[in-house]
Write a protein that holds these residues in place. Sequence first.
Motif, PDB file in Angstrom:
ATOM      1  N   HIS A  54      -0.161  11.104 -18.826  1.00  0.00           N
ATOM      2  CA  HIS A  54       0.909  10.388 -19.437  1.00  0.00           C
ATOM      3  C   HIS A  54       1.864   9.503 -18.664  1.00  0.00           C
ATOM      4  CE1 HIS A  54      -0.897  12.813 -22.668  1.00  0.00           C
ATOM      5  NE2 HIS A  54      -0.958  11.545 -23.463  1.00  0.00           N
ATOM      6  N   HIS A  55       2.305  10.583 -17.742  1.00  0.00           N
ATOM      7  CA  HIS A  55       3.343   9.956 -16.698  1.00  0.00           C
ATOM      8  C   HIS A  55       2.713   8.922 -15.797  1.00  0.00           C
ATOM      9  CE1 HIS A  55       5.657  13.931 -17.270  1.00  0.00           C
ATOM     10  NE2 HIS A  55       5.925  13.086 -18.451  1.00  0.00           N
ATOM     11  N   LEU A  56       1.383   8.923 -15.702  1.00  0.00           N
ATOM     12  CA  LEU A  56       0.829   7.673 -14.856  1.00  0.00           C
ATOM     13  C   LEU A  56       1.198   6.511 -15.320  1.00  0.00           C
ATOM     14  CD1 LEU A  56      -2.341   9.352 -13.586  1.00  0.00           C
ATOM     15  CD2 LEU A  56      -0.666   8.629 -12.190  1.00  0.00           C
ATOM     16  N   ILE A  57       1.329   6.364 -16.519  1.00  0.00           N
ATOM     17  CA  ILE A  57       1.390   5.007 -17.135  1.00  0.00           C
ATOM     18  C   ILE A  57       2.621   4.538 -16.490  1.00  0.00           C
ATOM     19  CG2 ILE A  57       1.931   3.702 -19.333  1.00  0.00           C
ATOM     20  CD1 ILE A  57       0.284   5.703 -20.778  1.00  0.00           C
ATOM     21  N   LEU A  58       3.859   5.365 -16.322  1.00  0.00           N
ATOM     22  CA  LEU A  58       4.937   4.814 -15.789  1.00  0.00           C
ATOM     23  C   LEU A  58       5.062   4.621 -14.155  1.00  0.00           C
ATOM     24  CD1 LEU A  58       8.227   4.519 -15.954  1.00  0.00           C
ATOM     25  CD2 LEU A  58       8.389   7.037 -15.857  1.00  0.00           C
ATOM     26  N   ILE A  59       4.024   5.512 -13.630  1.00  0.00           N
ATOM     27  CA  ILE A  59       3.677   5.359 -12.256  1.00  0.00           C
ATOM     28  C   ILE A  59       3.194   4.216 -11.934  1.00  0.00           C
ATOM     29  CG2 ILE A  59       2.614   6.074 -10.416  1.00  0.00           C
ATOM     30  CD1 ILE A  59       2.679   9.046 -11.306  1.00  0.00           C
ATOM     31  N   TYR A  60       2.127   3.652 -12.782  1.00  0.00           N
ATOM     32  CA  TYR A  60       1.508   2.379 -12.913  1.00  0.00           C
ATOM     33  C   TYR A  60       2.660   1.385 -12.816  1.00  0.00           C
ATOM     34  CZ  TYR A  60      -3.185   4.378 -13.168  1.00  0.00           C
ATOM     35  OH  TYR A  60      -4.303   5.386 -12.938  1.00  0.00           O
ATOM     36  N   ALA A  61       3.308   1.336 -13.824  1.00  0.00           N
ATOM     37  CA  ALA A  61       4.449   0.396 -14.034  1.00  0.00           C
ATOM     38  C   ALA A  61       5.333   0.367 -12.968  1.00  0.00           C
ATOM     39  CB  ALA A  61       5.132   0.785 -15.308  1.00  0.00           C
ATOM     40  N   LEU A  62       5.784   1.551 -12.480  1.00  0.00           N
ATOM     41  CA  LEU A  62       6.632   1.199 -11.223  1.00  0.00           C
ATOM     42  C   LEU A  62       6.241   0.705  -9.955  1.00  0.00           C
ATOM     43  CD1 LEU A  62       8.462   4.645 -11.489  1.00  0.00           C
ATOM     44  CD2 LEU A  62       9.427   2.687 -12.119  1.00  0.00           C
ATOM     45  N   ALA A  63       4.845   0.993  -9.858  1.00  0.00           N
ATOM     46  CA  ALA A  63       4.000   0.305  -8.701  1.00  0.00           C
ATOM     47  C   ALA A  63       3.826  -1.104  -8.823  1.00  0.00           C
ATOM     48  CB  ALA A  63       2.757   0.904  -8.616  1.00  0.00           C
ATOM     49  N   THR A 100       0.840  -1.294  -0.050  1.00  0.00           N
ATOM     50  CA  THR A 100      -0.098  -0.084   0.027  1.00  0.00           C
ATOM     51  C   THR A 100       0.929   1.343   0.081  1.00  0.00           C
ATOM     52  OG1 THR A 100      -1.715  -1.212   1.240  1.00  0.00           O
ATOM     53  CG2 THR A 100      -1.772   1.167   1.045  1.00  0.00           C
ATOM     54  N   THR A 101       2.055   1.395   0.941  1.00  0.00           N
ATOM     55  CA  THR A 101       2.871   2.268   1.130  1.00  0.00           C
ATOM     56  C   THR A 101       3.677   2.519  -0.335  1.00  0.00           C
ATOM     57  OG1 THR A 101       2.932   2.036   3.288  1.00  0.00           O
ATOM     58  CG2 THR A 101       4.588   3.540   2.275  1.00  0.00           C
ATOM     59  N   ALA A 102       3.995   1.472  -0.904  1.00  0.00           N
ATOM     60  CA  ALA A 102       4.828   1.698  -2.249  1.00  0.00           C
ATOM     61  C   ALA A 102       3.676   2.467  -3.375  1.00  0.00           C
ATOM     62  CB  ALA A 102       4.907   0.189  -2.680  1.00  0.00           C
ATOM     63  N   GLY A 103       2.474   2.035  -3.313  1.00  0.00           N
ATOM     64  CA  GLY A 103       1.635   2.920  -4.266  1.00  0.00           C
ATOM     65  C   GLY A 103       1.641   4.207  -4.132  1.00  0.00           C
ATOM     66  N   TYR A 104       1.137   4.641  -2.755  1.00  0.00           N
ATOM     67  CA  TYR A 104       1.328   6.040  -2.546  1.00  0.00           C
ATOM     68  C   TYR A 104       2.739   6.832  -2.376  1.00  0.00           C
ATOM     69  CZ  TYR A 104      -3.545   5.870  -0.821  1.00  0.00           C
ATOM     70  OH  TYR A 104      -4.803   6.004  -0.660  1.00  0.00           O
ATOM     71  N   LEU A 105       3.893   5.969  -2.165  1.00  0.00           N
ATOM     72  CA  LEU A 105       5.014   6.636  -2.348  1.00  0.00           C
ATOM     73  C   LEU A 105       5.467   7.190  -3.593  1.00  0.00           C
ATOM     74  CD1 LEU A 105       7.832   7.148  -0.767  1.00  0.00           C
ATOM     75  CD2 LEU A 105       8.662   4.953  -1.544  1.00  0.00           C
ATOM     76  N   ILE A 106       5.080   6.535  -4.850  1.00  0.00           N
ATOM     77  CA  ILE A 106       5.311   6.858  -5.989  1.00  0.00           C
ATOM     78  C   ILE A 106       4.335   8.351  -6.210  1.00  0.00           C
ATOM     79  CG2 ILE A 106       4.877   6.486  -8.461  1.00  0.00           C
ATOM     80  CD1 ILE A 106       4.827   3.520  -7.651  1.00  0.00           C
ATOM     81  N   LEU A 107       3.303   8.624  -5.669  1.00  0.00           N
ATOM     82  CA  LEU A 107       2.485   9.831  -5.888  1.00  0.00           C
ATOM     83  C   LEU A 107       3.530  11.169  -5.198  1.00  0.00           C
ATOM     84  CD1 LEU A 107      -0.920   8.955  -5.085  1.00  0.00           C
ATOM     85  CD2 LEU A 107       0.155   9.298  -7.269  1.00  0.00           C
ATOM     86  N   VAL A 108       4.286  10.742  -4.268  1.00  0.00           N
ATOM     87  CA  VAL A 108       5.100  11.796  -3.699  1.00  0.00           C
ATOM     88  C   VAL A 108       6.128  12.367  -4.604  1.00  0.00           C
ATOM     89  CG1 VAL A 108       7.113  12.182  -1.895  1.00  0.00           C
ATOM     90  CG2 VAL A 108       5.091  10.690  -1.284  1.00  0.00           C
ATOM     91  N   PHE A 109       6.266  11.414  -5.687  1.00  0.00           N
ATOM     92  CA  PHE A 109       7.478  12.232  -6.946  1.00  0.00           C
ATOM     93  C   PHE A 109       6.661  12.830  -7.822  1.00  0.00           C
ATOM     94  CE2 PHE A 109       9.532   8.602  -4.469  1.00  0.00           C
ATOM     95  CZ  PHE A 109      10.594   9.527  -3.812  1.00  0.00           C
ATOM     96  N   THR A 110       5.258  12.896  -7.897  1.00  0.00           N
ATOM     97  CA  THR A 110       4.704  13.517  -8.890  1.00  0.00           C
ATOM     98  C   THR A 110       4.792  15.103  -8.764  1.00  0.00           C
ATOM     99  OG1 THR A 110       2.583  13.819  -7.606  1.00  0.00           O
ATOM    100  CG2 THR A 110       2.790  11.919  -8.756  1.00  0.00           C
ATOM    101  N   PRO A 111       4.172  15.839  -9.898  1.00  0.00           N
ATOM    102  CA  PRO A 111       4.579  17.146  -9.764  1.00  0.00           C
ATOM    103  C   PRO A 111       3.453  17.993  -9.175  1.00  0.00           C
ATOM    104  CG  PRO A 111       4.216  16.420 -12.192  1.00  0.00           C
ATOM    105  CD  PRO A 111       4.125  15.274 -11.193  1.00  0.00           C
ATOM    106  N   LEU A 112       2.370  17.206  -8.777  1.00  0.00           N
ATOM    107  CA  LEU A 112       1.221  17.912  -8.296  1.00  0.00           C
ATOM    108  C   LEU A 112       0.953  17.962  -6.693  1.00  0.00           C
ATOM    109  CD1 LEU A 112      -0.959  16.233 -10.966  1.00  0.00           C
ATOM    110  CD2 LEU A 112       0.019  18.276 -11.242  1.00  0.00           C
ATOM    111  N   SER A 113       1.119  19.158  -6.210  1.00  0.00           N
ATOM    112  CA  SER A 113       1.426  19.154  -4.705  1.00  0.00           C
ATOM    113  C   SER A 113       0.053  18.203  -4.034  1.00  0.00           C
ATOM    114  CB  SER A 113       1.540  20.663  -4.483  1.00  0.00           C
ATOM    115  OG  SER A 113       0.336  21.279  -4.811  1.00  0.00           O
ATOM    116  N   LEU A 114      -1.167  18.331  -4.580  1.00  0.00           N
ATOM    117  CA  LEU A 114      -2.455  17.629  -3.916  1.00  0.00           C
ATOM    118  C   LEU A 114      -2.063  16.387  -3.759  1.00  0.00           C
ATOM    119  CD1 LEU A 114      -5.265  17.911  -2.849  1.00  0.00           C
ATOM    120  CD2 LEU A 114      -5.796  17.307  -5.357  1.00  0.00           C
ATOM    121  N   PHE A 115      -1.490  15.653  -4.591  1.00  0.00           N
ATOM    122  CA  PHE A 115      -1.363  14.185  -4.548  1.00  0.00           C
ATOM    123  C   PHE A 115      -0.149  13.949  -3.762  1.00  0.00           C
ATOM    124  CE2 PHE A 115      -3.262  14.379  -8.931  1.00  0.00           C
ATOM    125  CZ  PHE A 115      -4.595  14.111  -8.410  1.00  0.00           C
TER     126      PHE A 115
END
Length: 781
Positions: free
Chosen positions: A644-653, A368-383
């Motif tokens: 489009h970057h979410l595809i990479l985020i999904y892949a990393l997760a 669960t944390t791995a999924g959320y950890l990836i969001l930390v590195f997104t450019p969107l402050s809300l996420f």
Amino acid sequence: MPSNSPIKSISSRTKLVLWLIQLLLLIAGLIYLCLFKSFSVVADINQIFTVEQSDDIRVVSERIEQQHLRQHVLLVAHEKRDNAIEYAEQAAASLRTINGITVNLRFGSLPQLDSIVKDYIPYQHAFVSNAYKNVLSSGSADDVFTYQFSLLNEMGSPWVASTLEIDPSLSLADFFNQQNLPTTGLKNDQGYLIAQQTNQAGASIYYVLVNFVSAGTGLDLNIANDIATKIAELKQQNKEHTTGVHYLATGAAFFTANASNSAKTEMTVFGGISIIATLLLILAIYRSALSVLCTLFVISVSMLYGYSALRLFFTEVNILTLVFAVTLIGIAADYSFHALSELRFSKLNRSNPLLSIRSSLLLGFITTTAGYLILVFTPLSLFQQIAVFTMAGLLGALLTVLLVYPSLAGFIVKKPTAIPGFITRLNRWQKILVKKRVNGRWQIALLVLLLGGLSLVENVDDPRTFYQSSADLISQQQQITTILNAQWDSPYILIAGDTPEQTLQRSEQLIEPLTQLQQQGVLSAYASISQWLPSIATQIQSQQLVKNAQQSGLFEQLNTVLGLVVGSTPSDYKQLDFTTWQKSQVAALFNDQWLQINGRFYSIIKLKGINDSKEIDRILNNYSEVVFVDKVSAVGKKIGQFRHHLILIYALALIAAMLVFWLRYGVINAITAVSRPVIAMIIALAMSALFFGSLSVFNYVAGILILALGLDYCVFYAEHGHCEKITLTTLISALSSLLVFAILIVSSTPAVSQFGFTVFIGVVVVFTISPRLALVSKRNI
């Protein structure tokens, strides 16, 4: 047995002491942060997203944005002018009781025709319109006279009469004819700025302007709420049907207060319903008030951890983060469910009551944390904020369950309890469903079909669609802009220069292309300082052009008609520089279109009626030190890139999950485990597209949570197989999550509603298909 008791006592006591120590450290740290670190909650949806800009442009655009956010307008309307003024004075006095704002009711005189002419007269022939220049440059004496005679026939123009005696060439009158004063909707009446309109009944309505400026930004929640409350009190005190007075207000504070109140209401209602429903669910299943209190305690600690993390890592948090924080209730409660099920429905291990599920809890936390950890590195402050809050909250829940629950084991249950009958029936149904495998080819075909459909779905990236403002506030804003004739769009053009002269020259270069864009319908109007103040170089060229025209006899026909005797041309023309112009009557109307920051000078060109921002941006790219600032468009572009970057985020997760499952269960089983939440995510996105008609970034981000929750379910089935205890735990976990996300669907904020719907569908699907991972387990008991 006696020998085991001390070991058990020491072990549980040590865990409890360790937990108390870390909790005290957390509380001490939170108190320190509250005392010594600034922290604020904002409600601007655009601040969720960061836009890459050069340092100087970022500083200037932020300054401009802050100036805009600080400005607020109140129009006090009445059919009688004196009554409108009286109520405006009352409103101003009431607003002045609010700390942190400056209220303006009395203003200096607006620029008058005579005073404007007086400011420009000393600079003879320095101001010539482009149309006049073209006639003087390429026309004959007859063409020049025709142009001048048409000016004489403009009886409605006051500029001709006021400048003819001083400038018989009519060049100054023609120059003024081309300009528009920015504040044509207001007139100064004894220091009050008043606009007059006619209502549907034909009666005149007088609108008195009350301007107030906040010391901080208009998004400061405390000031915003004070302002909105004060205006609401005025409206309640002076009701229109009894007094005839009508109030129109706009500004960031009103939208902020509305967003804040909406968010607080939703947090209170959604959070309250979620907690109550979750606690009732626990009470129905475990039939123990202590179990309810324990789960409530875990949720409270997780919220404390999440809030502390926000205070530590951020100085500014968006109000939507706090709305999304409600989702932590359902996720954090899962740890309590697993522990309670182990304690109540299994033979209790006195030395270590949670030993059999410890690895499952840790693996679930990791996935669960791995999924959320990836969001930390997104450019969107809300996420980023949601991810930090949730990860910290889950850590608090995990530590509480592992360190505190062992000490409570003897109080929670005295002997194993029978699992409810409906769980036994559900467990049998799951086993039957697992045996009825769907052909892999059909599964692949369905996924391909869904992915193909998703590729055709419209993706909405406009941030304005993510948040729904009050219809009343929008209506008031539109009325005010119409009354004040201030209907400028939010995008603008920013011109930079090392000197005022350089900035003016660069602004002048844009007049022709902007005029062409206006003629093409790309925009309807624009306002630039250079329209009223040409550069020194342009003024010199104009003076030389008029001088040559006089010497060439191009003005003889007009002089004959006017009966003027041609005098000698001046030997030394003067030019109007920027510093002198700033003291003129007209310059006061352009204060918000000129900035000096860090030794550089910036001019702003306002735009109106933009129909094609991409074309404007394309044209302006050809000019140096010129930037088209369109934050909404830039944010939308950023959101599109992030999708489009979410595809990479999904892949990393998924890769991270694959590694965890591979190391524990083997590659084939890892693929099976990862495919379950992927299928659920794709189905959830497809259903969301069908329900909403389009998808936003919040639907796609919801996929991360579906992956995280799905992998969590898969871990427990893989670890414990088809035992009834795991069926019970995953059911309660799924139901608690569904309660939270189902409530989010009815949110007034589209972003929250979309997120909640997608996760809701995903949880339903992943709960249905995740039991297949029981085939991996060696413990199918």
